[in-house]
Design an enzyme around this catalytic site. Structure first.
Site, PDB file in Angstrom:
ATOM      1  N   ASP A 164      -4.686  -2.834  11.760  1.00 14.13           N
ATOM      2  CA  ASP A 164      -5.703  -3.869  11.666  1.00 14.13           C
ATOM      3  C   ASP A 164      -7.038  -3.217  11.347  1.00 14.13           C
ATOM      4  O   ASP A 164      -7.537  -2.381  12.105  1.00 14.13           O
ATOM      5  CB  ASP A 164      -5.785  -4.623  12.994  1.00 14.13           C
ATOM      6  N   CYS A 176     -11.590 -11.620  -4.784  1.00 16.69           N
ATOM      7  CA  CYS A 176     -11.107 -12.380  -5.935  1.00 16.69           C
ATOM      8  C   CYS A 176     -11.725 -13.769  -5.863  1.00 16.69           C
ATOM      9  O   CYS A 176     -11.032 -14.789  -5.842  1.00 16.69           O
ATOM     10  CB  CYS A 176      -9.586 -12.451  -5.952  1.00 16.69           C
ATOM     11  N   PRO A 207      -0.743  -7.080  -1.329  1.00 18.05           N
ATOM     12  CA  PRO A 207       0.641  -6.656  -1.533  1.00 18.05           C
ATOM     13  C   PRO A 207       0.823  -5.326  -2.251  1.00 18.05           C
ATOM     14  O   PRO A 207       1.940  -4.889  -2.467  1.00 18.05           O
ATOM     15  CB  PRO A 207       1.225  -7.799  -2.377  1.00 18.05           C
ATOM     16  N   GLY A 208      -0.287  -4.664  -2.651  1.00 21.65           N
ATOM     17  CA  GLY A 208      -0.132  -3.286  -3.095  1.00 21.65           C
ATOM     18  C   GLY A 208      -0.536  -2.969  -4.520  1.00 21.65           C
ATOM     19  O   GLY A 208      -0.382  -1.830  -4.950  1.00 21.65           O
ATOM     20  N   GLY A 209      -1.068  -3.925  -5.267  1.00 17.67           N
ATOM     21  CA  GLY A 209      -1.429  -3.643  -6.653  1.00 17.67           C
ATOM     22  C   GLY A 209      -2.487  -2.559  -6.776  1.00 17.67           C
ATOM     23  O   GLY A 209      -2.309  -1.578  -7.504  1.00 17.67           O
ATOM     24  N   LYS A 210      -3.585  -2.719  -6.069  1.00 12.67           N
ATOM     25  CA  LYS A 210      -4.656  -1.721  -6.149  1.00 12.67           C
ATOM     26  C   LYS A 210      -4.233  -0.420  -5.492  1.00 12.67           C
ATOM     27  O   LYS A 210      -4.585   0.664  -5.960  1.00 12.67           O
ATOM     28  CB  LYS A 210      -5.927  -2.274  -5.501  1.00 12.67           C
ATOM     29  N   ASP A 226      -2.238  -2.295   6.088  1.00  8.38           N
ATOM     30  CA  ASP A 226      -2.291  -3.754   6.114  1.00  8.38           C
ATOM     31  C   ASP A 226      -1.894  -4.228   7.504  1.00  8.38           C
ATOM     32  O   ASP A 226      -1.036  -3.622   8.159  1.00  8.38           O
ATOM     33  CB  ASP A 226      -1.373  -4.384   5.064  1.00  8.38           C
ATOM     34  N   CYS A 262      -7.130  -3.136   3.262  1.00  7.70           N
ATOM     35  CA  CYS A 262      -6.331  -4.373   3.301  1.00  7.70           C
ATOM     36  C   CYS A 262      -5.428  -4.343   2.074  1.00  7.70           C
ATOM     37  O   CYS A 262      -5.630  -5.087   1.118  1.00  7.70           O
ATOM     38  CB  CYS A 262      -7.229  -5.608   3.293  1.00  7.70           C
ATOM     39  N   ALA A 263      -4.432  -3.482   2.102  1.00  7.56           N
ATOM     40  CA  ALA A 263      -3.759  -3.050   0.880  1.00  7.56           C
ATOM     41  C   ALA A 263      -2.718  -4.017   0.340  1.00  7.56           C
ATOM     42  O   ALA A 263      -2.379  -3.960  -0.840  1.00  7.56           O
ATOM     43  CB  ALA A 263      -3.102  -1.678   1.113  1.00  7.56           C
TER      44      ALA A 263
END
Length: 455
Positions: free
Chosen positions: A326, A396, A282-285, A304, A279-280
């Site tokens: 998905d 989070c 918005p892409g930080g990790k 995503d 579930c990437a």
């Protein structure tokens, strides 16, 4: 003009003074209320479009974010100063009064300037008639300090500790109860956590390995982070103005977010090569995994379910393959990956510092549906990893229903590793085997990490 300096002899001028900083803060609050805007995303855009910079930009940000954090407290005080309940006040007028209350109770703006500037705002944006009501309420608010008001409006701590903390620290009671449970029932620590939620967080940066360095960020005005080997904090200025950030070699990313991703990469495996960020967006990790993978010879697939979020991931990675997919209906074959990162959709209770309006949006009635989704995604992540491979389950949020309860459902399929062993630079992560970051202990978001080796 920001503090109502254009006054003569206490007489209000015939034409109200327009204060751009306060108007921006007010417009942000109205956008949050009317269209569920995200304050942390909209505010920078609004300031840039309006050309608001420097001290005025700082004032607008403080007024908007501070007021959104303090809504619960301010509404109780406004109710005590009015013959109307807050829910009976026209929302545009109520938002302006809340802004005034924040200035009076939590800033160093002189009371006369805070009241006068707020009344000008009401006259310009709501109307002359409502300005008289606002004036009467705010003058009563100005009559006492915040501690004095809390003595009046908050229930006694010995009789209703959750209700007391809810009003004093401006969090819904159900969130106070959930955070109390997450810290083991200690009300003193709960209070410290709630207070930390109301502090404005520093801007955290990540220097993606092999693409940027801490030294480069420090030379640009940052300071090294406390824990992350790739982290730094920007004490002032716009992070977008840094060359490394503009070129996607570095990025804004919370230090705990960096470390939970790094912990997954540190688990030893008998063989390694293909990683999945499920579930990437918005892409930080994904951006950090991508940079680490290049250095180790691994490859990353970032997925995503939403196309616009997948595009954000694509812009922040270099070598990773990015797909719209998905996680509940995966396009990949079972057992294909050595490492899987599942940053599961959650309540976001761990990021209330950065998303000041989020505490008022969440409803405990949505928890069962959300935790069902988390369980299904974790099942899918375990299907995607090979036997002997590792899944990092991340939220989070410290809410026990989203963390330990979800992991308990897959206990028969996995060996739970002690996540703290892979974060040796960070103290105070809890009793294990999970790792729990905290704003009041670590100065980070309250990220939860479980590392699960598939049997």
């Amino acid at each position: 003009m920001s503090q109502g300096a254009n006054r003569r002899g206490g007489n209000r001028p015939s034409k109200p003074v327009r204060d751009e900083a306060r108007n921006a803060a007010y417009d942000l609050m109205r956008a949050v209320d009317e269209r569920d805007a995200y304050a942390n995303l909209l505010m920078p855009v609004m300031l840039r479009q309006r050309g608001i910079t420097g001290r005025d930009a700082a004032l607008a940000t403080e007024l908007a974010y501070g007021t959104l954090r303090g809504l619960g407290t301010y509404d109780e005080i406004v109710a005590a100063c009015s013959d109307r309940a807050p829910e009976d006040v026209d929302p545009p007028l109520l938002d302006a009064i809340r802004l005034g209350a924040h200035q009076l109770l939590k800033t160093r703006i002189p009371a006369h300037a805070a009241v006068s500037a707020t009344i000008d705002l009401v006259r310009l944006r709501v109307g002359e008639g409502p300005s008289r009501f606002a004036n009467a309420v705010l003058r009563k608010v100005a009559g006492r300090s915040l501690p004095d008001w809390l003595e009046i409006v908050a229930p006694p701590a010995d009789k209703d500790p959750v209700g007391h903390l809810s009003i004093v620290h401006s969090h819904p009671a159900w969130i106070v109860a959930a955070l109390r449970d997450a810290v083991g029932g200690d009300f003193a620590e709960t209070a410290a956590l709630l207070a930390a939620d109301n502090e404005r967080p520093r801007v955290a940066l990540v220097a993606r390995p092999g693409r940027a360095t801490i030294d480069e960020l420090v030379a640009a005005g940052a300071e090294p982070a406390a824990y992350s080997p790739y982290g730094a904090y920007l004490t002032e200025g716009d992070p977008g103005s840094l060359a490394a950030v503009g070129e996607a070699r570095a990025a804004v990313q919370d230090e705990a977010s960096q470390l939970v991703a790094l912990a997954l990469t540190r688990v030893p495996l008998d063989r390694d090569g293909l990683w999945l960020d499920m579930c990437a967006g918005p892409g930080g990790k994904a951006g950090l995994l991508d940079a680490v993978a290049v250095q180790t010879g691994a490859r990353v697939l970032a997925a995503d379910v939403q196309e616009h979020r997948a595009r954000m991931v694509w812009r922040t990675t270099k070598e990773a393959k990015v797909v719209v997919a998905d996680g509940l209906e995966p396009a990949w074959r079972p057992g294909a990956f050595d490492r899987v990162l599942l940053d599961a959709p959650c309540t976001g209770l761990g990021a209330l510092r950065r998303r000041p309006e989020a505490r008022w949006r969440r409803d405990p009635s949505g928890m069962p549906e959300l935790t069902r989704l988390q369980r299904r995604l974790l099942d899918s992540a375990l299907d995607a990893v090979r036997p002997g491979g590792v899944v990092a389950y991340i939220t989070c949020s410290p809410h026990l229903a989203e963390t330990r309860a979800v992991i308990a459902d897959v206990a028969g399929r996995v060996d739970t590793l002690d996540a703290r062993e892979f974060l040796p630079e960070v103290p105070g992560l809890g009793d294990g085997p999970y790792a729990q970051f905290w704003p009041h202990r670590h100065g980070t978001d309250a990220m939860f990490l479980a590392l699960l080796r598939k049997r």
